[in-house]
Scaffold this active site. Structure first.
Site, PDB file in Angstrom:
ATOM      1  N   ALA A  67       0.801  -1.221   0.000  1.00 57.78           N
ATOM      2  CA  ALA A  67       0.000   0.000   0.000  1.00 57.78           C
ATOM      3  C   ALA A  67       0.835   1.272   0.000  1.00 57.78           C
ATOM      4  O   ALA A  67       0.364   2.331  -0.412  1.00 57.78           O
ATOM      5  CB  ALA A  67      -0.936  -0.008   1.207  1.00 57.78           C
ATOM      6  N   HIS A  82      -1.407   6.777   4.071  1.00 57.94           N
ATOM      7  CA  HIS A  82      -0.129   6.390   4.662  1.00 57.94           C
ATOM      8  C   HIS A  82       0.794   7.596   4.647  1.00 57.94           C
ATOM      9  O   HIS A  82       0.830   8.342   3.665  1.00 57.94           O
ATOM     10  CB  HIS A  82       0.514   5.255   3.859  1.00 57.94           C
ATOM     11  CG  HIS A  82      -0.426   4.128   3.612  1.00 57.94           C
ATOM     12  ND1 HIS A  82      -0.553   3.071   4.476  1.00 57.94           N
ATOM     13  CD2 HIS A  82      -1.314   3.910   2.614  1.00 57.94           C
ATOM     14  CE1 HIS A  82      -1.478   2.239   4.014  1.00 57.94           C
ATOM     15  NE2 HIS A  82      -1.945   2.729   2.889  1.00 57.94           N
TER      16      HIS A  82
END
Length: 198
Positions: free
Chosen positions: A55, A151
């Protein structure tokens, strides 16, 4: 490997048999015994262990910074409180009380990711590419303004400081985040077949 338990059980044998391994269930490595067995088997070979960036999208920056005096790595995973409620965070924090961006849990990657065996695989990849599971800092952030998983990465190294932010697609709290994980696996296969590797 579909589950962390499967990686822990058969990963070393696959590597010893000469089978290259690209695991996604990296939270298995939060167990120091499993980490040592997998890394020792990869070191002995003949199979190779390759980490997909998942990710986060890229681990190259961390691996490069490690060559240039990497001192600190902070990885943050951000979700809405509603998304966090679908994880073990529901037992660890009062998510209903969060009304602005808030860190609700922090510690080393090894400490925190063990509590989330199905949710924080990218944090383990970040740790392995950088300072390791005990030295890489992990912060879990709930942000009511988010409708995707995001993130953030902060790196301090001899070459300078880096801040990286990666967002995802807007999804329902129980939806698939459709992040860069699948694309990172496709890239690994294509790079192995390519005459020019990037």
């Amino acid at each position: 490997c579909a589950l962390a338990s499967v990686l822990a059980e058969i990963g070393p044998d696959l590597l010893a048999a000469g089978i290259d391994l690209v695991p996604l269930s990296l939270t298995a490595l939060c167990d120091p015994v499993v980490e040592r067995r997998i890394l020792a088997a990869a070191g002995t070979g003949p199979g190779r262990l390759e980490l997909a960036p998942g990710a986060v999208g890229s681990l190259d920056l961390l691996a490069t910074a490690r060559e240039e005096g990497l001192r600190r790595v902070i990885y943050r995973q951000l979700k809405s409180p509603e998304m966090w409620k679908l994880t073990p965070a529901a037992r660890l924090a009062d998510l209903d009380a969060i009304d602005r961006r808030s860190v609700f849990l922090s510690g080393s990657v090894r400490q925190v990711a063990r509590l989330f065996p199905n949710n924080l695989n990218s944090s383990v990849g970040v740790a392995l590419a950088g300072l390791g599971l005990d030295e890489t800092e992990l912060e879990l952030v709930a942000d009511p303004a988010l409708s995707e998983t995001a993130h953030e990465l902060e790196i301090e190294a001899g070459a300078g400081k880096v801040r990286l932010s990666v967002g995802g697609r807007e999804v329902a709290p129980d939806g698939d985040p459709a992040d860069y994980t699948t694309s990172s696996l496709i890239r690994i296969v294509r790079r192995r077949l390519a005459r020019v590797r990037i």
